[in-house]
Design an enzyme around this catalytic site. Structure first.
Site, PDB file in Angstrom:
ATOM      1  N   LYS A  78       1.430  -1.311  -0.028  1.00 16.28           N
ATOM      2  CA  LYS A  78       0.280   0.068  -0.313  1.00 16.28           C
ATOM      3  C   LYS A  78       1.191   0.891   0.162  1.00 16.28           C
ATOM      4  O   LYS A  78       2.092   1.246   0.957  1.00 16.28           O
ATOM      5  CB  LYS A  78      -0.853  -0.028   1.303  1.00 16.28           C
ATOM      6  CG  LYS A  78      -2.368   1.291   1.325  1.00 16.28           C
ATOM      7  CD  LYS A  78      -2.721   1.072   2.589  1.00 16.28           C
ATOM      8  CE  LYS A  78      -3.403   2.247   2.763  1.00 16.28           C
ATOM      9  NZ  LYS A  78      -5.259   1.894   3.820  1.00 16.28           N
ATOM     10  N   SER A 189      -9.999   2.403   3.066  1.00 14.29           N
ATOM     11  CA  SER A 189      -9.408   3.182   2.196  1.00 14.29           C
ATOM     12  C   SER A 189      -8.210   1.697   1.300  1.00 14.29           C
ATOM     13  O   SER A 189      -7.578   2.195   0.317  1.00 14.29           O
ATOM     14  CB  SER A 189      -8.186   3.941   2.264  1.00 14.29           C
ATOM     15  OG  SER A 189      -7.100   3.356   3.617  1.00 14.29           O
ATOM     16  N   SER A 213     -10.451   0.111   7.205  1.00 14.41           N
ATOM     17  CA  SER A 213      -9.442   0.902   5.754  1.00 14.41           C
ATOM     18  C   SER A 213      -9.106  -1.278   5.542  1.00 14.41           C
ATOM     19  O   SER A 213      -8.520  -0.974   3.848  1.00 14.41           O
ATOM     20  CB  SER A 213      -9.026   1.414   6.160  1.00 14.41           C
ATOM     21  OG  SER A 213      -9.363   2.273   5.633  1.00 14.41           O
TER      22      SER A 213
END
Length: 521
Positions: A78, A189, A213
């Site tokens: 990420k 997210s 998330s």
């Protein structure tokens, strides 16, 4: 033989150890998958050269008999984790060109154990969002979207006689593009991480979870997402959103893979003042299949108004699966649950407004000049931050201001303490808690963009665990009537991820194999 990019981490490790294929072959298969799925907008930065270099080193260790715990496994990172010398953006314009001179502790742990970095994947800007639509680099498209690949000629059309002559002799230059019936969000997210794992582009991915998330996108795309206890994984080198809530964790296709990856990610870090100095167990050993006598809490407050009947039915099915394996369902009460979401959306923006004050255009990232220093700050932040980030900075600044601090921020912190107390009391009655992961399946890109409150409600079941600092895990449990994945969430005692993993493996076994998404490599 199954395509190499469709293997689980556990299967790949077995194949590598047996010499059935090399880490380089495994990595090359995943690099082809990265290329084949570019239409999903998963990656912000691809690192093929680094991946092949790491894979070669892994092959040398396998040949020497010194293989590491995750040797040769290609993963995605990420783009909130700082990676030394590799562009790190947090999906924000304000971090344009930022290449950290240091490595985050979590990624350093993964490279120490032999993992291979395919690249940095997309997310909501500064991890603020539940749909991966706030990224400066555009939305991630869920692999569960309906679409088809089409071949088009990429050559530009010219004009004039010479162009017509050239056109007559030109070889076609086909490029693959996507035509979409309906583009779905992958959740957020950590949407890029979720999409990469579900689409068979990466064996696993790192995620971060501030209010859901990791778990919510895992539910939306039908994978496993594990948010560890706050303090289990170091936050050092992760771009901060809300420092008292953020926690890194693994996103994988199976519970066993999550166990393997968490063991490498976790560990005490003296560079992080919130890191917990507690032993990291071998989580894979927790997968015994034996949950006889386990007390499973079913919180009555999670039966919210408007929740689709099929999600309620799936929740009940989860109870029955655990009961059939010998667990004992217990109804519990978490009375302050209804206050969790409003408290979260005061605490998190307050911390974000403080954390994001450091982005000013002076030392790194974007700089938009002005006639003086103040105007340069204003121009840089105004252009560098997206709409959702600006909204949360404003909310956070407001609730921390002198006239409203007691009424909002202080009250939210008191509510947070009550929520933590609710869980502490619940552990007297149960060992693990079972809930739905999300109140709905994935929705279309653009469907909730103008209604931030509706978007925030995606986290209604996941936020309480963050406020209490507890571990939570989402495991895929089936498909809804619309053909999209649904997940079940388990919440556990502090630092008892092992019980979550043991219980989740039973749910995974009962739910059976999950189908591939329509779009995959």
């Amino acid at each position: 033989m199954m395509s190499l990019n469709h293997l689980t981490m556990a299967e790949a490790l077995a194949g590598l150890r047996a010499g059935e294929f090399t880490a380089t072959e495994l990595t090359e298969a995943h690099l082809r998958a990265v290329e084949a799925t570019r239409g999903l907008n998963i990656f912000i930065t691809e690192t093929a050269d680094i991946a092949l270099r790491q894979a070669k080193a892994a092959d040398e260790r396998y040949a020497a008999g010194t293989a590491l715990p995750m040797d040769g496994l290609p993963i995605a990172v990420k783009d909130l984790f700082c990676t030394e010398g590799v562009l790190t953006t947090a999906a924000s314009h304000i971090l344009d060109g930022f290449k950290p001179p240091y490595e985050s502790s979590v990624t350093a742990n993964l490279w120490r154990d032999g993992a291979v970095m395919l690249g940095k994947v997309n997310l909501d800007e500064f991890a603020m969002g539940s749909a991966n639509i706030t990224s400066y680099y555009g939305p991630v498209i869920s692999p569960w979207s309906k679409g088809r690949r089409v071949q088009r000629d990429a050559a530009p059309a010219g004009s004039g006689v010479l162009s017509e002559v050239a056109e007559a002799f030109r070889q076609p230059q086909p490029v693959t593009e996507w035509e979409w019936e309906r583009r779905l969000v992958p959740g957020g997210s950590s949407g890029g991480s979720a999409a990469a794992v579900a689409a068979r582009v990466a064996m696993a991915a790192t995620g971060t979870d501030t209010g859901g998330s990791i778990r919510q996108p895992a539910s939306f795309v039908g994978i496993v997402g594990l948010k560890p206890t706050y303090g289990r994984c170091s936050r050092w080198g992760i771009v901060a959103f809300a420092s008292s809530l953020d926690q890194a964790g693994p996103m994988t296709r199976t519970v066993r893979d999550a166990a393997i990856m968490l063991r490498s990610m976790a560990g005490f870090d003296p560079k992080d003042s919130t890191s917990a100095d507690v032993p990291v167990p071998d989580y894979e050993k927790a997968i015994t299949g034996d949950i006889r006598g386990l007390r499973v809490g079913i919180p009555r407050e999670y039966r919210v108004d408007g929740m689709p009947a099929e999600i309620d039915r799936l929740w009940q099915q989860g109870v029955e699966w655990l009961k059939a394996a010998g667990a004992v369902p217990v109804e519990i009460s978490l009375p302050h649950t209804k206050y969790a979401l409003p408290a979260y959306y005061i605490v998190a923006p307050a911390e974000a407004s403080s954390n994001l004050a450091r982005y000013d255009g002076v030392r790194f990232g974007l700089r938009v000049e002005g006639k003086d220093l103040k105007e340069m700050y204003e121009n840089t932040r105004g252009e560098g931050f997206g709409r959702e980030v600006r909204r949360r900075i404003l909310i956070g600044t407001y609730v921390l201001s002198a006239g409203y601090y007691d009424a909002y921020y202080l009250k939210a912190q008191k509510v947070r303490a009550r929520i933590a107390e609710d869980f502490t009391k619940a552990w007297e009655q149960c060992d693990v808690i079972l809930t739905p992961t999300a109140p709905n399946t994935a929705f279309g890109i653009g469907e909730k963009m103008d209604d931030p409150i509706a978007m925030y409600l995606n986290d209604v079941f996941t936020v309480p665990a963050n406020l209490a600092g507890l571990p939570g895990l989402s495991v895929p449990a089936g498909l809804a009537a619309n053909g999209l994945p649904l997940g079940l969430q388990l919440v556990g005692r502090p630092f008892d991820e092992a019980t979550l993993i043991r219980t989740a493996a039973v749910l995974e076994q009962a739910a059976g194999p999950q189908p591939l998404p329509p779009v995959h490599a």
